[in-house]
Design a protein around this motif. Structure first.
Motif, mmCIF file in Angstrom:
data_model
loop_
_atom_site.group_PDB
_atom_site.id
_atom_site.type_symbol
_atom_site.label_atom_id
_atom_site.label_comp_id
_atom_site.label_asym_id
_atom_site.label_seq_id
_atom_site.Cartn_x
_atom_site.Cartn_y
_atom_site.Cartn_z
ATOM 1 N N GLY A 39 0.693 -1.091 -0.157
ATOM 2 C CA GLY A 39 -0.055 0.021 0.009
ATOM 3 C C GLY A 39 0.780 1.207 -0.037
ATOM 4 N N LEU A 40 0.145 2.417 -0.072
ATOM 5 C CA LEU A 40 1.026 3.647 -0.157
ATOM 6 C C LEU A 40 0.036 4.526 0.805
ATOM 7 N N VAL A 41 0.411 5.276 1.758
ATOM 8 C CA VAL A 41 -0.277 6.283 2.584
ATOM 9 C C VAL A 41 0.324 7.638 2.341
ATOM 10 N N SER A 42 -0.685 8.689 2.332
ATOM 11 C CA SER A 42 -0.199 9.998 2.012
ATOM 12 C C SER A 42 -0.459 10.893 3.500
ATOM 13 N N ILE A 43 0.124 12.087 3.410
ATOM 14 C CA ILE A 43 -0.279 13.072 4.387
ATOM 15 C C ILE A 43 -1.566 13.115 4.505
ATOM 16 N N GLY A 44 -2.517 13.306 3.552
ATOM 17 C CA GLY A 44 -3.892 13.355 3.442
ATOM 18 C C GLY A 44 -4.537 12.401 3.903
ATOM 19 N N ASP A 45 -3.889 11.118 3.916
ATOM 20 C CA ASP A 45 -4.733 10.009 4.504
ATOM 21 C C ASP A 45 -4.588 9.972 6.054
ATOM 22 N N MET A 46 -3.455 10.601 6.377
ATOM 23 C CA MET A 46 -3.066 10.669 7.896
ATOM 24 C C MET A 46 -4.007 11.631 8.265
ATOM 25 N N VAL A 47 -4.286 12.891 7.737
ATOM 26 C CA VAL A 47 -4.832 13.725 8.412
ATOM 27 C C VAL A 47 -6.555 13.476 8.498
ATOM 28 N N ASN A 48 -6.820 12.804 7.263
ATOM 29 C CA ASN A 48 -8.336 12.199 7.279
ATOM 30 C C ASN A 48 -8.683 11.316 8.407
ATOM 31 N N SER A 49 -7.688 10.359 8.742
ATOM 32 C CA SER A 49 -7.723 9.679 9.861
ATOM 33 C C SER A 49 -7.908 10.221 11.059
ATOM 34 N N VAL A 50 -6.938 11.237 11.305
ATOM 35 C CA VAL A 50 -7.097 11.907 12.640
ATOM 36 C C VAL A 50 -8.688 12.650 12.725
ATOM 37 N N ILE A 51 -9.073 13.299 11.809
ATOM 38 C CA ILE A 51 -10.362 13.788 11.770
ATOM 39 C C ILE A 51 -11.343 13.095 12.109
ATOM 40 N N SER A 52 -11.173 11.742 11.385
ATOM 41 C CA SER A 52 -12.264 10.764 11.558
ATOM 42 C C SER A 52 -12.297 10.194 13.064
ATOM 43 N N ASP A 53 -11.134 10.165 13.649
ATOM 44 C CA ASP A 53 -10.871 9.764 15.155
ATOM 45 C C ASP A 53 -11.613 10.806 15.922
ATOM 46 N N GLN A 54 -11.148 11.911 15.734
ATOM 47 C CA GLN A 54 -11.678 13.038 16.516
ATOM 48 C C GLN A 54 -13.170 13.253 16.625
ATOM 49 N N GLN A 55 -13.968 13.219 15.353
ATOM 50 C CA GLN A 55 -15.252 13.206 15.170
ATOM 51 C C GLN A 55 -15.756 11.978 15.965
ATOM 52 N N PHE A 56 -15.125 11.019 15.980
ATOM 53 C CA PHE A 56 -15.802 9.796 16.524
ATOM 54 C C PHE A 56 -15.921 10.129 18.178
ATOM 55 N N VAL A 57 -14.773 10.708 18.775
ATOM 56 C CA VAL A 57 -14.788 11.155 19.951
ATOM 57 C C VAL A 57 -15.765 11.929 20.459
#
Length: 144
Positions: A114-132
């Motif tokens: 696979g390949l991950v980008s900074i955008g993927d990382m930011v989206n993941s953090v935002i998703s986690d924060q939204q869940f909290v």
């Protein structure tokens, strides 16, 4: 903590690959066709580099070279920062920040999975924060 493998489960594991002997023009065309900002450079099953839009901007456009007369091997990065599927998003962001890169190939069992980008990382953090936030809102309002 979200792991790289969870990010790949959401975004997919497709990796766009190019050979080092390809023309930079072909790499740019492949990036445009697939709406991606980087390509993993492989010789057979071996990761040999990465080429990004940034490489083009700095090594071709600013130096007066042509994309149709330059090989991927001439401008790609060969010291590629990589991660494993069991690493965290936070670890990836730290690596990206320290190394000044925006894309990380994901290696497992000696191969690129696979390949991950900074955008993927930011989206993941935002998703986690939204869940909290949603969980806290339910708790505050007594929705259990």
């Amino acid at each position: 903590m979200t792991l790289v493998k969870h990010v790949l489960d959401v975004k997919g594991r497709e990796v766009h690959v190019i050979h080092p002997s390809a023309l930079v023009f072909d790499a740019l065309q492949m990036m445009a066709d697939n709406n991606v900002g980087s390509l993993v450079v492989m010789e057979g099953e071996k990761l040999v580099g990465i080429i990004t839009e940034r490489h083009y901007a700095r090594q071709i456009a600013l130096k007066g070279r042509t994309s149709s007369g330059t090989l991927v091997a001439d401008i790609m990065s060969t010291r590629v920062a990589c991660v494993r599927p069991d690493q965290t998003v936070e670890e990836c962001m730290a690596i990206m920040t320290k190394r000044g890169v925006r894309h990380l190939p994901v290696l497992e069992g000696g191969g690129v999975v696979g390949l991950v980008s900074i955008g993927d990382m930011v989206n993941s953090v935002i998703s986690d924060q939204q869940f909290v936030i949603e969980q806290l809102e339910h708790f505050i309002h007594g929705d259990r």
